[in-house]
Design a protein around this motif. Structure first.
Motif, PDB file in Angstrom:
ATOM      1  N   GLU A  16       0.741  -1.212  -0.005  1.00  0.00           N
ATOM      2  CA  GLU A  16      -0.087   0.060  -0.158  1.00  0.00           C
ATOM      3  C   GLU A  16       0.799   1.081   0.070  1.00  0.00           C
ATOM      4  O   GLU A  16       0.627   2.158  -0.716  1.00  0.00           O
ATOM      5  CB  GLU A  16      -0.927  -0.018   1.279  1.00  0.00           C
ATOM      6  N   GLY A  17       2.012   1.177   0.663  1.00  0.00           N
ATOM      7  CA  GLY A  17       2.793   2.439   0.794  1.00  0.00           C
ATOM      8  C   GLY A  17       3.406   2.600  -0.472  1.00  0.00           C
ATOM      9  O   GLY A  17       3.432   3.609  -0.781  1.00  0.00           O
ATOM     10  N   LEU A  18       3.917   1.454  -1.237  1.00  0.00           N
ATOM     11  CA  LEU A  18       4.636   1.685  -2.588  1.00  0.00           C
ATOM     12  C   LEU A  18       3.457   2.296  -3.561  1.00  0.00           C
ATOM     13  O   LEU A  18       4.034   3.003  -4.378  1.00  0.00           O
ATOM     14  CB  LEU A  18       5.074   0.349  -2.949  1.00  0.00           C
ATOM     15  N   ARG A  19       2.271   1.955  -3.527  1.00  0.00           N
ATOM     16  CA  ARG A  19       1.068   2.519  -4.511  1.00  0.00           C
ATOM     17  C   ARG A  19       1.165   3.850  -4.096  1.00  0.00           C
ATOM     18  O   ARG A  19       0.729   4.760  -5.212  1.00  0.00           O
ATOM     19  CB  ARG A  19      -0.036   1.815  -4.288  1.00  0.00           C
ATOM     20  N   LYS A  20       1.361   4.383  -2.947  1.00  0.00           N
ATOM     21  CA  LYS A  20       1.247   5.881  -2.913  1.00  0.00           C
ATOM     22  C   LYS A  20       2.111   6.516  -3.507  1.00  0.00           C
ATOM     23  O   LYS A  20       2.149   7.718  -3.336  1.00  0.00           O
ATOM     24  CB  LYS A  20       1.158   6.152  -1.248  1.00  0.00           C
ATOM     25  N   LEU A  21       3.305   6.092  -3.569  1.00  0.00           N
ATOM     26  CA  LEU A  21       4.562   6.894  -3.919  1.00  0.00           C
ATOM     27  C   LEU A  21       4.539   7.759  -5.026  1.00  0.00           C
ATOM     28  O   LEU A  21       4.639   9.104  -4.732  1.00  0.00           O
ATOM     29  CB  LEU A  21       5.759   5.849  -4.142  1.00  0.00           C
ATOM     30  N   PRO A  22       4.012   7.571  -6.114  1.00  0.00           N
ATOM     31  CA  PRO A  22       3.841   8.239  -7.260  1.00  0.00           C
ATOM     32  C   PRO A  22       3.045   9.672  -7.087  1.00  0.00           C
ATOM     33  O   PRO A  22       3.683  10.869  -7.425  1.00  0.00           O
ATOM     34  CB  PRO A  22       3.428   7.646  -8.559  1.00  0.00           C
ATOM     35  N   GLU A  23       1.993   9.361  -6.403  1.00  0.00           N
ATOM     36  CA  GLU A  23       1.109  10.645  -6.091  1.00  0.00           C
ATOM     37  C   GLU A  23       1.879  11.537  -4.801  1.00  0.00           C
ATOM     38  O   GLU A  23       1.707  12.760  -5.013  1.00  0.00           O
ATOM     39  CB  GLU A  23      -0.186  10.054  -5.467  1.00  0.00           C
ATOM     40  N   GLU A  80       3.157  15.443  -5.015  1.00  0.00           N
ATOM     41  CA  GLU A  80       2.881  16.465  -3.912  1.00  0.00           C
ATOM     42  C   GLU A  80       3.960  17.342  -3.403  1.00  0.00           C
ATOM     43  O   GLU A  80       3.961  18.653  -3.337  1.00  0.00           O
ATOM     44  CB  GLU A  80       2.399  15.868  -2.771  1.00  0.00           C
ATOM     45  N   ILE A  81       4.923  16.713  -3.446  1.00  0.00           N
ATOM     46  CA  ILE A  81       6.212  17.287  -3.039  1.00  0.00           C
ATOM     47  C   ILE A  81       6.818  18.346  -4.205  1.00  0.00           C
ATOM     48  O   ILE A  81       7.199  19.248  -3.767  1.00  0.00           O
ATOM     49  CB  ILE A  81       7.502  16.261  -2.754  1.00  0.00           C
ATOM     50  N   LEU A  82       6.617  17.771  -5.470  1.00  0.00           N
ATOM     51  CA  LEU A  82       7.201  18.587  -6.378  1.00  0.00           C
ATOM     52  C   LEU A  82       6.223  19.840  -6.601  1.00  0.00           C
ATOM     53  O   LEU A  82       6.717  21.055  -7.018  1.00  0.00           O
ATOM     54  CB  LEU A  82       7.173  17.817  -7.730  1.00  0.00           C
ATOM     55  N   LYS A  83       5.094  20.036  -6.100  1.00  0.00           N
ATOM     56  CA  LYS A  83       4.299  21.159  -6.332  1.00  0.00           C
ATOM     57  C   LYS A  83       4.726  22.124  -5.308  1.00  0.00           C
ATOM     58  O   LYS A  83       4.366  23.311  -5.480  1.00  0.00           O
ATOM     59  CB  LYS A  83       2.903  20.587  -5.755  1.00  0.00           C
ATOM     60  N   GLN A  84       5.483  21.769  -4.500  1.00  0.00           N
ATOM     61  CA  GLN A  84       6.203  22.793  -3.365  1.00  0.00           C
ATOM     62  C   GLN A  84       7.748  23.691  -4.020  1.00  0.00           C
ATOM     63  O   GLN A  84       8.114  24.293  -3.435  1.00  0.00           O
ATOM     64  CB  GLN A  84       6.709  22.218  -2.004  1.00  0.00           C
ATOM     65  N   GLU A  85       7.485  23.430  -5.293  1.00  0.00           N
ATOM     66  CA  GLU A  85       8.901  23.900  -5.905  1.00  0.00           C
ATOM     67  C   GLU A  85       9.096  25.478  -5.886  1.00  0.00           C
ATOM     68  O   GLU A  85      10.445  25.662  -5.620  1.00  0.00           O
ATOM     69  CB  GLU A  85       8.836  23.229  -7.664  1.00  0.00           C
TER      70      GLU A  85
END
Ligand code: F6R
Length: 361
Positions: A192-199, A203-208
Motif C-alpha cells: 500500500e505504501g509503494l502504491r502511494k509513492l507516485p502521487e 505532492e512534493i514537486l508542487k512545493q517547488e
C-alpha cells in the motif's frame, strides 16, 4: 529533448512519479502480498539461506544502497550493509558463500563496481545487480538482478535513478522478507505504501516555488551541514552530495547523534543545517538535535512530516510507511540543489570535473 525544461536535471526530477510507476509495474502480487522480480535467479530455498547482504556501489548509487541495506535488514531481517565498491575492492575483503552481494549502478559501467563484481564472481560468490541501463556490463556480469527502469538519465548528476533504485530495493526487501518471516499483514502494508509513492512525489514537486525561494536564500552559504539519523542519514548523505555537485557549495553530512562528538564546534549563523526529521520512533531524538543547533544560533531547514518548531523553515513531505520514508525525503533536496545551482549560474547538467559514467580506475 528537454520538453520545456531548462535542464535535464529539472526534467528528470519532474519525471520521478512516472519513473516510480514503471519500477512497480507488473511486479506486485496482491494475492500473496509480495512482489515478483523476474530476473532475480534466486529461488525461495536460496533466498532463505542468505546469512548476510553486502551492497556495493559508488556515489549516489552507494547512497541508494545504504537505504537498500536498511530496508533489507528491517523487512527481511537479514544483516545488511553497503560499502563503496572501490573501498571493498582494495581491502581484500573476506568473501563468504552465505552472503548475497548486490552491485548497484545507474550506468552499469562504473569501473570500480564492475571490477568488484568480477572479483566476487572469480571467488565463487553470488552477485545480483540493481542496475538502470539494460544490457550494461554490470547487468551482464551479474547472476541476476532487478532492473531499476528509471528510463534514460542524461544529466550527469543522478536524481530519478536514485529514487527508482531505492524503490527497487524496497521491492527486493519485500520479496526477501515475504520469502522469510515478514507477515502477510506487513507485506500488504508495504505494498500500500509503494502504491502511494507516485502521487506523494507529485505532492512534493508542487512545493517547488517555496523551495526555490529557500534555495535563493541559502545560495549565499559557503558551507552547509546535512544531518539525519538511521533512515534519515543516507538521505542526508545524498542531499549533501547533490548540493556539492551542482552548486559547488561545500556540504557535509553527519549522523545527527554524532554532532555532539565534534561538529557542534562549527555551528554558527553562517553554517546552515538541513535536518531530515521523519515522524518515526526517532522524532524526539531528532528534535533534541535541532534544539542543540538552535541554542548555538545555527539556522535550520527541516525536511519533515510535520512542522518543526525549532527549525527556521520546514519543508513538509507526505508520510508513508516508516520503512519507505527515505524514498521521498530526499526529493525536496534535489530541488534545493537544483535551484541553488541555478541561482549561482552553474552548468547544472554538466558540473565541472564530473562525467556521467566513470569507466576508469
Ligand atoms: C552523483 C553521480 C555519481 C554516480 C556514480 C556511480 O549524482 O552521478 O556519484 O552516482 O558515479 O555511477 P553509476 O550509478 O552509473 O554506477
Amino acid at each position: 529533448d528537454m520538453g520545456g525544461h531548462d535542464t535535464y536535471m529539472h526534467k528528470e526530477i519532474h519525471e520521478q512519479a512516472d519513473a516510480v510507476d514503471r519500477v512497480l509495474r507488473g511486479r506486485i502480487d496482491d494475492r500473496f502480498s509480495t512482489v515478483h522480480l523476474g530476473g532475480l535467479n534466486l529461488d525461495a530455498r536460496e533466498a532463505r539461506q542468505i546469512r548476510r547482504v553486502k551492497i556495493l556501489g559508488c556515489g549516489t548509487s552507494y547512497h541508494a544502497g545504504m537505504i537498500g541495506a536498511q530496508m533489507i535488514e528491517e523487512l527481511a531481517r537479514i544483516p545488511a550493509d553497503a560499502e563503496p565498491a572501490s573501498e571493498f575492492r582494495y581491502r581484500n575483503a573476506v568473501v563468504d558463500p552465505d552472503t548475497l552481494y548486490i552491485a548497484v549502478s545507474q550506468s552499469g559501467e562504473t569501473y570500480d563496481v564492475l571490477a568488484a563484481v568480477q572479483e566476487l564472481k572469480r571467488k565463487g560468490a553470488r552477485v545480483l545487480g540493481v542496475v538502470n541501463v539494460v544490457g550494461s556490463a554490470i547487468a551482464r556480469e551479474a547472476d541476476g538482478g532487478v532492473y531499476v527502469h528509471a528510463g534514460p538519465e542524461v544529466c550527469v548528476v543522478s536524481t530519478k535513478c536514485f529514487t527508482n533504485t531505492t524503490v527497487a530495493f524496497a521491492l527486493l526487501a519485500l520479496h526477501l522478507g515475504r520469502t522469510r518471516d515478514l507477515s502477510v499483514r506487513d507485506g500488504k502494508r508495504i505494498i500500500e505504501g509503494l502504491r502511494k509513492l507516485p502521487e506523494q512525489i507529485n505532492e512534493i514537486l508542487k512545493q517547488e516555488e517555496e523551495i526555490k525561494e529557500l534555495a535563493e536564500a541559502y545560495a549565499e552559504a559557503r558551507s552547509m551541514l546535512f544531518i539525519g539519523r538511521v533512515r534519515g542519514y543516507p538521505v542526508a548523505r545524498e542531499a549533501s552530495l547533490k548540493l556539492k555537485e551542482v552548486s559547488y557549495i561545500h556540504a557535509e553530512a553527519y549522523p545527527a547523534s554524532e554532532l555532539k562528538h565534534g561538529p557542534l564546534a562549527l555551528i554558527e549563523p553562517a553554517l546552515p543545517t538541513v535536518a531530515i526529521v521523519p515522524d518515526d520512533d526517532l522524532l524526539e531524538k531528532n528534535r533534541a538535535a535541532l534544539e542543540e543547533i538552535k541554542a548555538r544560533s545555527g539556522k535550520i531547514l527541516a525536511v519533515a512530516h510535520q512542522h518543526q518548531e525549532k527549525a527556521d523553515q520546514t519543508v513538509i513531505v507526505p508520510k508513508n510507511e516508516d520503512e519507505l520514508d527515505p524514498i521521498l525525503m530526499g526529493i525536496p533536496l534535489q530541488l534545493l540543489a537544483y535551484h541553488t545551482a541555478k541561482a549561482l549560474g552553474r552548468d547544472i547538467d554538466k558540473p565541472r570535473n564530473l562525467a556521467k559514467s566513470v569507466t576508469v580506475e
